[in-house]
Design a protein around this motif. Structure first.
Motif, PDB file in Angstrom:
ATOM      1  N   ILE A  51      -8.680  76.107  74.867  1.00  0.00           N
ATOM      2  CA  ILE A  51      -7.747  76.537  75.906  1.00  0.00           C
ATOM      3  C   ILE A  51      -6.966  77.772  75.450  1.00  0.00           C
ATOM      4  N   GLU A  52      -6.710  77.883  74.144  1.00  0.00           N
ATOM      5  CA  GLU A  52      -6.031  79.062  73.618  1.00  0.00           C
ATOM      6  C   GLU A  52      -6.913  80.297  73.784  1.00  0.00           C
ATOM      7  N   VAL A  53      -8.183  80.125  73.502  1.00  0.00           N
ATOM      8  CA  VAL A  53      -9.132  81.232  73.673  1.00  0.00           C
ATOM      9  C   VAL A  53      -9.212  81.644  75.135  1.00  0.00           C
ATOM     10  N   GLU A  54      -9.239  80.664  76.028  1.00  0.00           N
ATOM     11  CA  GLU A  54      -9.305  80.940  77.458  1.00  0.00           C
ATOM     12  C   GLU A  54      -8.107  81.763  77.926  1.00  0.00           C
ATOM     13  N   LYS A  55      -6.930  81.421  77.434  1.00  0.00           N
ATOM     14  CA  LYS A  55      -5.719  82.127  77.852  1.00  0.00           C
ATOM     15  C   LYS A  55      -5.747  83.591  77.416  1.00  0.00           C
ATOM     16  N   VAL A  56      -6.213  83.828  76.198  1.00  0.00           N
ATOM     17  CA  VAL A  56      -6.302  85.204  75.714  1.00  0.00           C
ATOM     18  C   VAL A  56      -7.329  85.993  76.521  1.00  0.00           C
ATOM     19  N   ALA A  57      -8.461  85.362  76.799  1.00  0.00           N
ATOM     20  CA  ALA A  57      -9.487  86.034  77.600  1.00  0.00           C
ATOM     21  C   ALA A  57      -8.957  86.375  78.988  1.00  0.00           C
ATOM     22  N   GLU A  58      -8.236  85.456  79.580  1.00  0.00           N
ATOM     23  CA  GLU A  58      -7.655  85.692  80.902  1.00  0.00           C
ATOM     24  C   GLU A  58      -6.662  86.852  80.867  1.00  0.00           C
ATOM     25  N   LYS A  59      -5.840  86.887  79.816  1.00  0.00           N
ATOM     26  CA  LYS A  59      -4.883  87.982  79.660  1.00  0.00           C
ATOM     27  C   LYS A  59      -5.604  89.305  79.513  1.00  0.00           C
ATOM     28  N   MET A  60      -6.668  89.319  78.746  1.00  0.00           N
ATOM     29  CA  MET A  60      -7.440  90.541  78.541  1.00  0.00           C
ATOM     30  C   MET A  60      -8.044  91.052  79.844  1.00  0.00           C
ATOM     31  N   HIS A  61      -8.572  90.148  80.647  1.00  0.00           N
ATOM     32  CA  HIS A  61      -9.180  90.548  81.914  1.00  0.00           C
ATOM     33  C   HIS A  61      -8.148  91.087  82.895  1.00  0.00           C
ATOM     34  N   SER A  62      -6.888  90.713  82.701  1.00  0.00           N
ATOM     35  CA  SER A  62      -5.846  91.156  83.630  1.00  0.00           C
ATOM     36  C   SER A  62      -5.377  92.580  83.353  1.00  0.00           C
ATOM     37  N   ASP A  63      -5.700  93.113  82.170  1.00  0.00           N
ATOM     38  CA  ASP A  63      -5.217  94.452  81.811  1.00  0.00           C
ATOM     39  C   ASP A  63      -6.254  95.140  80.931  1.00  0.00           C
ATOM     40  N   PRO A  64      -6.912  96.180  81.431  1.00  0.00           N
ATOM     41  CA  PRO A  64      -7.972  96.857  80.661  1.00  0.00           C
ATOM     42  C   PRO A  64      -7.444  97.633  79.457  1.00  0.00           C
ATOM     43  N   GLU A  65      -6.145  97.790  79.319  1.00  0.00           N
ATOM     44  CA  GLU A  65      -5.582  98.545  78.199  1.00  0.00           C
ATOM     45  C   GLU A  65      -5.283  97.676  76.987  1.00  0.00           C
ATOM     46  N   LEU A  66      -5.553  96.386  77.090  1.00  0.00           N
ATOM     47  CA  LEU A  66      -5.261  95.484  75.980  1.00  0.00           C
ATOM     48  C   LEU A  66      -6.411  95.415  74.978  1.00  0.00           C
ATOM     49  N   VAL A  67      -6.052  95.166  73.723  1.00  0.00           N
ATOM     50  CA  VAL A  67      -7.045  94.874  72.688  1.00  0.00           C
ATOM     51  C   VAL A  67      -6.659  93.533  72.058  1.00  0.00           C
ATOM     52  N   VAL A  68      -7.627  92.921  71.369  1.00  0.00           N
ATOM     53  CA  VAL A  68      -7.366  91.665  70.672  1.00  0.00           C
ATOM     54  C   VAL A  68      -7.415  91.926  69.175  1.00  0.00           C
ATOM     55  N   VAL A  69      -6.418  91.419  68.454  1.00  0.00           N
ATOM     56  CA  VAL A  69      -6.365  91.533  67.004  1.00  0.00           C
ATOM     57  C   VAL A  69      -6.442  90.129  66.421  1.00  0.00           C
ATOM     58  N   LEU A  70      -7.424  89.882  65.555  1.00  0.00           N
ATOM     59  CA  LEU A  70      -7.627  88.571  64.949  1.00  0.00           C
ATOM     60  C   LEU A  70      -7.505  88.684  63.439  1.00  0.00           C
ATOM     61  N   SER A  71      -6.701  87.816  62.836  1.00  0.00           N
ATOM     62  CA  SER A  71      -6.604  87.795  61.382  1.00  0.00           C
ATOM     63  C   SER A  71      -6.953  86.399  60.885  1.00  0.00           C
ATOM     64  N   GLY A  72      -7.901  86.355  59.940  1.00  0.00           N
ATOM     65  CA  GLY A  72      -8.324  85.085  59.367  1.00  0.00           C
ATOM     66  C   GLY A  72      -7.573  84.796  58.086  1.00  0.00           C
ATOM     67  N   HIS A  73      -7.112  83.540  57.938  1.00  0.00           N
ATOM     68  CA  HIS A  73      -6.291  83.167  56.782  1.00  0.00           C
ATOM     69  C   HIS A  73      -6.832  81.895  56.137  1.00  0.00           C
ATOM     70  N   THR A  74      -6.604  81.782  54.835  1.00  0.00           N
ATOM     71  CA  THR A  74      -7.003  80.585  54.099  1.00  0.00           C
ATOM     72  C   THR A  74      -5.804  80.063  53.316  1.00  0.00           C
ATOM     73  N   SER A  75      -5.869  78.792  52.957  1.00  0.00           N
ATOM     74  CA  SER A  75      -4.852  78.225  52.075  1.00  0.00           C
ATOM     75  C   SER A  75      -5.191  78.576  50.635  1.00  0.00           C
TER      76      SER A  75
END
Length: 232
Positions: free
Chosen positions: A105-129
């Motif tokens: 559902i978190e992924v869905e929300k981000v995708a929906e936000k992206m589709h609403s504005d063509p000027e947006l980009v997604v930034v993903l950072s992967g982290h480990t313990s």
């Protein structure tokens, strides 16, 4: 004398008749008690938690103060950090890059936000313990030693998993930026299970491309991530 006696009798009779005429007439009507319903004060509908939704239809009657609610009094999930940015947080099991269903559902929300504005980009950072960044090995004498693992491999894999999920939802690949931060940016101490679980994560956001490139907010900028993480 006889005449006076008759006159006296006549006066008595006349007085009696006059007195009878002046007496209060008897009320011949039957008294009836009129029923008057009691007055009931109708107060406004109670709203115990002061969320603007009356208790009678409030499905979440103990909403904390200043929490945004829907028409039934339940908190509205708000992921917006501001009008132009949305966050996503996904957590992983130890040494795993499996995306749990509850985070879709978190992924869905981000995708929906992206589709609403063509000027947006997604930034993903992967982290480990921290424990994920080391490996336990046994030497030829049977002694256990810690050695550094490939610290960037697991964080990279986690970011790639989220990217693939977004691409499946028609988000263009060139609008997704990925960073492998390994264990360089913990958000909790690594000396407890809970803390380690919090650090085994993906942190992402959808924001205006110009803001990300120019670094108008340093902590959300390309420069900021390059200080701690490896872009790939």
């Amino acid at each position: 004398m006889k005449t006076k006696s008759w006159m006296t009798i006549g006066v008595v009779i006349a007085s009696f008749i006059l007195a009878s005429c002046q007496s209060t007439p008897k009320n011949t009507m039957i008294d009836k008690q009129v029923y008057v319903p009691p007055k009931v004060l109708i107060e406004p509908l109670a709203d115990t938690d002061n969320d603007g939704v009356p208790d009678i239809i409030d499905n979440c009657p103990n909403t904390p103060k200043d929490v945004v609610t829907d028409e039934y009094g339940c908190p509205v999930a708000v992921n917006l950090i501001g009008p132009l940015m949305m966050e996503i947080r996904v957590f992983f099991e130890r040494h795993s890059n499996d995306l749990q269903t509850k985070y879709l559902i978190e992924v869905e929300k981000v995708a929906e936000k992206m589709h609403s504005d063509p000027e947006l980009v997604v930034v993903l950072s992967g982290h480990t313990s921290e424990p994920e960044a080391v490996q336990i090995v046994v030497d030829i004498n049977g002694e256990m030693n810690q050695v550094e693992a490939d610290k960037r491999q697991l964080g990279r894999e986690r970011a790639q998993i989220i990217k693939s999920a977004l691409v499946k939802r028609n988000i263009a690949r060139d609008k997704i930026y990925m960073f492998d931060c390994a264990d360089n940016m913990p958000i909790a101490p690594n000396d407890t299970e809970e803390g380690m679980s919090m650090n085994q994560r993906i942190y992402g956001k959808a924001l205006k491309a110009d803001d990300f490139y120019t670094g108008s907010d340093h902590e959300q900028s390309l420069t900021y991530y390059k200080e701690f993480c490896q872009q790939f």
